[in-house]
Design an enzyme around this catalytic site. Structure first.
Site, PDB file in Angstrom:
ATOM      1  N   CYS A 106       2.621  -0.124   3.332  1.00 42.78           N
ATOM      2  CA  CYS A 106       2.024   0.894   2.463  1.00 42.78           C
ATOM      3  C   CYS A 106       2.018   2.265   3.143  1.00 42.78           C
ATOM      4  CB  CYS A 106       0.649   0.442   1.991  1.00 42.78           C
ATOM      5  SG  CYS A 106       0.288   1.099   0.356  1.00 42.78           S
TER       6      CYS A 106
ATOM      7  N   HIS B  12       1.670  -4.743  -0.361  1.00 41.69           N
ATOM      8  CA  HIS B  12       0.840  -5.414   0.651  1.00 41.69           C
ATOM      9  C   HIS B  12       1.217  -6.888   0.803  1.00 41.69           C
ATOM     10  CE1 HIS B  12      -1.961  -2.159   1.514  1.00 41.69           C
ATOM     11  NE2 HIS B  12      -1.785  -1.812   0.253  1.00 41.69           N
TER      12      HIS B  12
ATOM     13  N   GLU C  99       0.485  -8.808   3.086  1.00 42.46           N
ATOM     14  CA  GLU C  99      -0.555  -9.599   3.757  1.00 42.46           C
ATOM     15  C   GLU C  99      -1.395 -10.433   2.797  1.00 42.46           C
ATOM     16  OE1 GLU C  99      -0.459  -6.303   3.482  1.00 42.46           O
ATOM     17  OE2 GLU C  99      -2.438  -5.365   3.483  1.00 42.46           O
TER      18      GLU C  99
HETATM   19  N1  GLN Z   1      -2.719   6.544   0.873  1.00 43.10           N
HETATM   20  C1  GLN Z   1      -1.458   6.032   0.441  1.00 43.10           C
HETATM   21  C2  GLN Z   1      -1.311   6.087  -1.072  1.00 43.10           C
HETATM   22  O1  GLN Z   1      -2.286   6.180  -1.768  1.00 43.10           O
HETATM   23  C3  GLN Z   1      -1.248   4.611   0.960  1.00 43.10           C
HETATM   24  C4  GLN Z   1      -2.222   3.627   0.422  1.00 43.10           C
HETATM   25  C5  GLN Z   1      -2.271   2.365   1.229  1.00 43.10           C
HETATM   26  O2  GLN Z   1      -1.790   2.313   2.347  1.00 43.10           O
HETATM   27  N2  GLN Z   1      -2.865   1.316   0.684  1.00 43.10           N
HETATM   28  O3  GLN Z   1      -0.217   6.031  -1.571  1.00 43.10           O
END
Ligand code: GLN
Length: 526
Positions: free
Chosen positions: A375, A500, A502
């Site tokens: 992310c 994600h 995970e």
């Molecule tokens: N802050 C980034 C976004 O909103 C990444 C979000 C995250 O890592 N969950 O795109």
């Protein structure tokens, strides 16, 4: 339909989720279908806006609910996929009731905690009726908390309304060791069970969290004072791995007692495979050192699912994962990075620590250290490549620098007008198509994947070809246009994803990306 209620007493953080999920696992190994529901008494409508410093990671369900990290425990132990129905907060329950009231659905009646809130809670207890055989319901908080009362009251009513053999109550307590007296103390347990009985719930089983073994005479005492049969007083000692807990409970006959109490018989010959798998003898295993370079280095719960995913992959690769969490603002970051066999940069929000993350990614890229970005971790990879390979000075994400002339990470046009926090997020499951021949395709061994998302910003598709020229390839797309995965050419293992992964790992079924990282790290260890 059968229900098991898990409550906790004395102190918080005893592991109701883990204990409940362990019991659920044992019931699965007896052939039953099990699901688990979390009831959180706090007023936040969901934990999406809560600070991970306070509350640990925000979990994301397949259908895009932001939830308590206990849902991750349910998924990993029970190998289920959670949805909104698995997660409830007082705030969400009140919101539902208040919305109904505003629409006039209570016909002018006075709306009250009992019966309107309690009815809404009870309705949610039955979310998995007809889908599973047994639902385990975890009531968050500690018995005696004011805000937990409507949930306990709903539990009491529900237990009264069901047949006795269809519903049971398990209470998890703490048995402290008093250093001065060199003794374990059962009094807090007695008080806690008294509190529970005061509000009308008589536990059928008491599970005692403890650092040291609980003797038979102590069990006898708890049994006598708490009105629970002695065999239903169970010890839950701190073990080396949480995945050893089901076996420890099984050895104490917990599953037999639960089945008997619910008038059930084992459906199949008890299946030992899972327990054996998670109880490997690791004496001769190599250790791989993985560095997680994030913002919340002091609080492991903030990266709970990442931690579990690494350990699950290590189990499968027959190595020990020594995972170290380092703040990306650590002054000795580069020195520390040199000690790792693999580097992971996780997700996050806001600008703090971004430069350290970018430095860690540069280090992994240049020194060919196996690397996984998640992310915000992927977004930092894109910024790193833009600044250091494409020489785009001050390239950035518009989350941090709205005016950058190289917005390599950006909010999509259609998102820009939406103002509400949460409303602009890409949340939950989205599909990606993998590029054939890519590392992603090799790892997943499939053309199409579905993974969970939680972010606002995206890699700007405008720059894809330029990145390709300097070796950073996009290897997964959503709907053919939105980059979901990037990977670096001429590197033993460098992959970063917008979603994600995970949330997708389970013991016996490691996630392909974590598996790739651990195996690449293992290959470096002599
Ligand atoms: N802050 C980034 C976004 O909103 C990444 C979000 C995250 O890592 N969950 O795109």
């Amino acid at each position: 339909m059968k229900y098991i209620f898990m409550t906790g007493g004395v102190v918080s953080s005893l592991g109701k989720g883990i204990t409940g999920a362990s019991i659920g696992k044992l019931l699965q190994l007896h052939g039953y279908k099990v699901n688990m529901i979390k009831m959180d008494p706090y007023i936040n409508v969901d934990p999406g806006t809560m600070n991970p410093f306070q509350h640990g990671e925000v979990y994301v369900t397949a259908d895009g609910a932001e939830a308590d990290l206990d849902l991750g425990t349910y998924e990993r132990f029970l190998d289920i996929v959670t949805t909104r129905a698995n997660t409830n907060t007082a705030g969400h329950i009140y919101q539902t009731v208040i919305n109904k009231e505003r629409k006039g659905e209570y016909n002018g009646g006075t709306v009250q905690v009992i019966p309107h809130i309690t009815n809404e809670i009870k309705r949610r207890f039955t979310a998995f009726d007809k889908q599973v055989d047994i639902t385990i319901i975890e009531i968050g908080g500690t018995i005696g908390d004011i805000e937990g009362l409507p949930f306990i009251e709903a539990t009491r009513q529900f237990m009264l309304e069901q047949k006795k053999e269809d519903v049971m109550s398990i209470h998890l307590t703490f048995v402290p060791y008093i250093e001065g007296a060199k003794e374990l103390k059962t009094k807090p347990t007695q008080h806690s069970v008294n509190k529970l009985r005061e509000v009308g719930i008589v536990p059928d089983m008491i599970i005692c969290r403890t650092q040291y073994p609980i003797t038979d005479s102590m069990k006898g005492k708890i049994s006598l004072f708490c009105n629970v049969p002695e065999e239903a007083v169970v010890e839950a000692r701190t073990l080396k791995s949480i995945y050893h807990i089901p076996e420890s409970l099984h050895k104490q006959g917990v599953d037999e007692i639960v089945l008997k109490r619910l008038n059930l018989k084992s459906k199949i010959k008890f299946n030992h495979k899972w327990l054996k798998y998670v109880n490997q003898d690791t004496t001769n295993y190599k250790t791989v050192r993985i560095g997680v370079i994030g913002k919340y280095a002091d609080l492991k719960d903030a990266y709970k699912s990442i931690d579990e995913s690494l350990k699950i992959s290590a189990m499968d690769a027959k190595v020990i994962a020594d995972v170290e969490y380092i703040s990306s603002e650590d002054k000795n970051l580069i020195k520390k990075l040199k000690t790792f066999d693999g580097i992971l940069v996780p997700g996050g929000f806001g600008m703090r620590g971004i430069d350290g993350k970018i430095a860690a990614i540069k280090f992994a890229r240049e020194n060919k250290v196996p690397f996984l970005g998640i992310c915000l971790g992927m977004q930092c990879c894109v910024i790193e490549a833009a600044r250091n390979l494409l020489k785009f000075k001050n390239a950035n994400t518009t989350e941090i620098d709205k005016k950058t002339i190289y917005p390599v990470i950006e909010m999509l046009d259609e998102q820009k007008d939406v103002k509400y926090l949460g409303g602009t997020m890409r949340l939950g499951n989205y599909e990606s198509d993998l590029v054939k021949g890519s590392l992603a395709h090799k790892l997943y061994k499939t053309d199409k994947i579905v993974e969970r998302h939680r972010h606002r910003y995206e890699m700007n598709p405008k720059y894809i070809d330029m990145f390709k020229e300097v070796g950073l390839d996009v290897s997964g797309y959503h709907k053919g246009v939105l980059p979901e995965i990037v990977e670096m050419k001429d590197h033993p293992f460098y992959i970063a994803v917008q979603f994600h992964p995970e949330f997708g790992a389970r013991p016996t079924k490691p996630h392909p990306l974590f598996q790739g990282l651990i195996l690449a790290a293992k290959a470096r260890v002599k």
